[in-house]
Each structure stands twice: as C-alpha cells, then as structure tokens.
Design a protein around this motif. Structure first.
Motif, short mmCIF file in Angstrom:
data_model
loop_
_atom_site.label_atom_id
_atom_site.label_comp_id
_atom_site.label_asym_id
_atom_site.label_seq_id
_atom_site.Cartn_x
_atom_site.Cartn_y
_atom_site.Cartn_z
N PRO A 1 6.09 2.33 -15.84
CA PRO A 1 6.22 2.71 -14.43
C PRO A 1 5.76 4.13 -14.14
O PRO A 1 5.18 4.38 -13.07
CB PRO A 1 7.71 2.53 -14.13
CG PRO A 1 8.38 2.59 -15.45
CD PRO A 1 7.40 1.98 -16.42
N LEU A 2 6.00 5.06 -15.05
CA LEU A 2 5.59 6.44 -14.80
C LEU A 2 4.08 6.55 -14.63
O LEU A 2 3.59 7.23 -13.71
CB LEU A 2 6.06 7.35 -15.94
CG LEU A 2 7.55 7.67 -15.98
CD1 LEU A 2 7.91 8.37 -17.30
CD2 LEU A 2 7.97 8.53 -14.80
N LEU A 3 3.33 5.87 -15.48
CA LEU A 3 1.88 5.90 -15.35
C LEU A 3 1.44 5.14 -14.10
O LEU A 3 0.51 5.57 -13.40
CB LEU A 3 1.23 5.32 -16.60
CG LEU A 3 -0.31 5.36 -16.66
CD1 LEU A 3 -0.84 6.76 -16.42
CD2 LEU A 3 -0.80 4.82 -18.00
N ALA A 4 2.11 4.05 -13.80
CA ALA A 4 1.77 3.28 -12.60
C ALA A 4 1.94 4.13 -11.34
O ALA A 4 1.07 4.14 -10.46
CB ALA A 4 2.64 2.03 -12.51
N TRP A 5 3.06 4.84 -11.25
CA TRP A 5 3.30 5.65 -10.06
C TRP A 5 2.31 6.80 -9.95
O TRP A 5 1.89 7.16 -8.85
CB TRP A 5 4.74 6.16 -10.07
CG TRP A 5 5.72 5.04 -9.89
CD1 TRP A 5 5.54 3.91 -9.14
CD2 TRP A 5 7.00 4.92 -10.48
NE1 TRP A 5 6.64 3.10 -9.23
CE2 TRP A 5 7.56 3.68 -10.03
CE3 TRP A 5 7.76 5.71 -11.34
CZ2 TRP A 5 8.83 3.25 -10.40
CZ3 TRP A 5 9.02 5.29 -11.71
CH2 TRP A 5 9.54 4.06 -11.25
N GLU A 6 1.92 7.37 -11.09
CA GLU A 6 0.90 8.41 -11.03
C GLU A 6 -0.43 7.83 -10.56
O GLU A 6 -1.15 8.47 -9.78
CB GLU A 6 0.75 9.08 -12.40
CG GLU A 6 -0.27 10.20 -12.39
CD GLU A 6 -0.15 11.11 -13.60
OE1 GLU A 6 -1.18 11.34 -14.25
OE2 GLU A 6 0.96 11.57 -13.90
N MET A 7 -0.78 6.65 -11.03
CA MET A 7 -2.01 6.00 -10.58
C MET A 7 -2.00 5.76 -9.08
O MET A 7 -3.05 5.78 -8.42
CB MET A 7 -2.21 4.69 -11.34
CG MET A 7 -2.49 4.88 -12.83
SD MET A 7 -2.36 3.35 -13.79
CE MET A 7 -3.75 2.41 -13.14
N LEU A 8 -0.81 5.53 -8.52
CA LEU A 8 -0.68 5.30 -7.09
C LEU A 8 -0.63 6.60 -6.28
O LEU A 8 -0.54 6.55 -5.05
CB LEU A 8 0.59 4.48 -6.81
CG LEU A 8 0.58 3.04 -7.31
CD1 LEU A 8 1.96 2.42 -7.20
CD2 LEU A 8 -0.45 2.20 -6.57
N ASP B 1 0.84 -1.20 0.00
CA ASP B 1 0.00 0.00 0.00
C ASP B 1 0.88 1.26 0.00
O ASP B 1 1.69 1.47 0.89
CB ASP B 1 -0.89 -0.02 1.24
CG ASP B 1 -1.80 1.19 1.35
OD1 ASP B 1 -1.77 2.06 0.47
OD2 ASP B 1 -2.55 1.26 2.35
N ALA B 2 0.70 2.10 -1.03
CA ALA B 2 1.54 3.29 -1.20
C ALA B 2 0.90 4.56 -0.67
O ALA B 2 1.46 5.65 -0.85
CB ALA B 2 1.87 3.48 -2.68
#
Length: 367
Positions: free
Chosen positions: A174-181, A151-152
């Motif tokens: 990864p860039l889109l994944a981190w923004e989603m998080l 959990d972030a």
C-alpha cells in the motif's frame, strides 16, 4: 541465506516428501495426535488478519487431524514478525505439535534480505497456502473527494497518516501504491498487526488504512455500515494470464490498477509498476501459509496435508470460509509448494527498485 539452487532443491525435497507421505495415510500410518495440544505460532498480534485466519482454521484443523488434538493459536509479535519466524527456525521437529503461520509481512523481509532475518523458507515444510486480498479505505470526508472510478487526483494536496508495521513488511504494497497515486502519506511505524492500524483509524489517529480481506470483512465492514469508513479500492487478483483483475471477494470495488489508470501521474507500466506488481504477487496470492518445522517426517507432512484437504472438502466449507476469509484459493500439496515458490522469489530488477525506494523514501538501508 542459502543459494537459490539450494532453495529449489529444498523445495523439491519438500514436495517429494508430501507426495510420498500421502500413501502413508492410506496405509494407516499417519501420526496420531490424540491427547496432544498443537501450538500454532502466529508472529503477529491477535488483532490482525493472520489472527482471524488462524482462529478460523484452528477448530476445523482439530476436527480433521488424527486424534482430534486441541489446536491453540499462540501470538508472538515483534520486529515485524521476524521475531516469531526466527523462533520457529530454531524449532526442531518432535511430535507434530508445533506449526507456524507465515504472512506476506514475514515473506517481504526475507525477499529484501533484511538483516534481522535468520529464517529460511527452504528449510520448512508447507502444508497449506491461502490466498487473500487487501482493501484500502478512507474516512467519509476524504472519500468524498475521489473522482470517478476512484480517481485520487483531488487528494494530492491532503496530508495522510497511516499506522504501519514497517516499510519492509506487507505494508510496502500500500505504501508504494499510495506514492504512485501521488498521495502524501506519513506512516507511523511500529504497530504489531494490521488490526492495530485499524484501531488507529477508528480513534481518528490515522486517516488512511488498508486491511487484508479477512480483517476487512470482520473489522472494517461494521465501520462501513456505520458510515465512518468508505472502501476505496481492492488491490486485485491475478487472472490465468497473470494480469491484475478485480478481487473476486470484492467484485464491485475497482482494482488498484483501475484506480491508477484514472489518476493523474500514475502509470501501469514501467519499473515502478513492475516492482509494485512483483511484490503484490509475492505478498497476496499466497499470502498466508502453514508450515511444519525442519526435519518433519513424510508421515507428518502427509497427515497435515490430508487434514487441510479434509477441511476444504467439508460440505459447509465454501459457505463458512467465504464469510470469514473471502473467495480465494486454499492450496495444499504440489499447489501449495508452487505458491510458496512464487511467494519467496521476486525479479532482481524489482528487488533493486524497491531497495532503492526504501532507502530514498524512508532511510531504510538493508545490509
């Protein structure tokens, strides 16, 4: 770029060539590479996952090809790998001594109609498609703030720096994944390979990173053992129904989907998720591929296809490949062609979403 219809026709032609080339080997008509040097062009620096993948296969390919030629890996980084790909597009088949190694960071500019792309996958002849995965990791102090299941939520207020090859490369995933998080990640664009991103992390110039599986296994595992890096999640893999499941190479790590499910504000449905998944599928299940140039004859395609099949048939292949590449399909023949098709097409809705996101988030206009 040529039309989708022409691309599919080219794909059919490639597959037909590979199939009709196979009997040539049985009849003893394979191309002979004795005394020659095969140049394997990799459009990245020598520090990343593509380098490790090619360097793993090169001596095995040398042993398997007729005449046992020397296989030399040549690195040609630049413009996020489009420099090397554009160079290969202009290569005319001569004697089977030039091959090319593509990666997701080469496929994504093609998928997004990047104006720097002058190459056409439909012109090339695929002889191997290698699946892979990716692992995101953090410094120990930040990893300590993760909640259960990765959990972030508690990291939303942190400032992250990430070394990136470019927003239109494989780093898009990864860039889109981190923004989603919900993370605030500032990329430093312009590195020439993912290994350079790892070096930034090691020097303390970046505090978040990801590596493809081969690079993680060899380059990041020592950092984990030293306590300076902590794995967070693997992007995952696809099951037979197309669902994202845990990566078989890292079964103890949660998938990105699992982390998204437990993080406040992250959704695993809707346009954003569909776009992320589409580019993940295009970038990882067939992330690295080997090609012969346009104009390669049936015998050459069959020779290289058979060589890679012979490599896979080695009694020790499972053992040596797992340690270097992870547990992923290594595809030849019709399966490689199918993988290529899936890696070079994304739904128009996902492409439109990502194109808009790139413009809004990074000011990247693809015209």
């Amino acid at each position: 770029m040529i039309s989708k219809t022409k691309r599919l026709m080219a794909s059919v032609a490639v597959l037909s060539a590979a199939m009709t080339g196979a009997p040539a080997l049985a009849d003893g008509h394979a191309i002979d590479l004795e005394g020659k040097t095969v140049e394997w062009i990799i459009p990245f620096s020598e520090t990343g996952g593509s380098a490790k993948w090619a360097n793993f296969y090169a001596p095995l390919l040398s042993e398997a090809l007729p005449g046992n030629p020397t296989v030399v890996v040549t690195f040609m980084p630049g413009a996020g790998s489009t420099k090397g790909a554009n160079f290969f597009q202009d290569v005319e088949y001569d004697d089977g001594t030039t091959i090319f190694g593509s990666s997701g960071s080469t496929q994504f500019p093609y998928l997004l109609s990047d104006p720097r792309v002058r190459y056409e996958y439909g012109d090339w002849n695929v002889v191997l498609a290698s699946g892979t995965g990716g692992v995101a990791y953090l410094p120990a102090d930040l990893a300590g703030q993760l909640g259960e299941g990765g959990d972030a939520t508690a990291l939303a207020g942190e400032d992250f720096i990430y070394g990136s090859q470019g927003a239109t490369r494989l780093d898009l995933v990864p860039l889109l994944a981190w923004e989603m998080l919900g993370l605030q990640v500032e990329p430093v664009f312009g590195i020439e390979g993912r290994g350079d991103g790892r070096l930034m992390f090691e020097r303390g110039e970046a505090n978040i990173d990801y590596q493809t599986s081969s690079s993680y296994l060899s380059g990041v595992t020592p950092l984990v053992e030293a306590g300076t890096a902590v794995p967070w999640f693997a992007f995952g893999a696809l099951d037979d129904a197309g669902n994202i499941v845990r990566d078989p190479t890292f079964p103890d790590m949660p998938s990105f989907k699992e982390v998204c499910d437990v993080t406040d504000g992250c959704e695993t449905s809707g346009k954003q998720w569909d776009a992320w998944k589409a580019f993940f599928v295009a970038g990882f299940p067939a992330q690295k591929m080997v090609f012969l140039p346009a104009g390669a004859p049936d015998a050459a395609i069959a020779t290289y296809t058979q060589a890679f099949e012979d490599v896979k048939a080695r009694a020790d292949f499972a053992e040596i490949s797992t340690a270097r590449l992870g547990v992923y399909p290594q595809l030849t023949g019709a399966a490689a062609q199918t993988a290529l098709d899936s890696a070079t097409v994304v739904p128009e809705a996902s492409k439109a979403y990502v194109t808009g996101w790139l413009k809004d988030r990074y000011g990247v206009v693809l015209e």
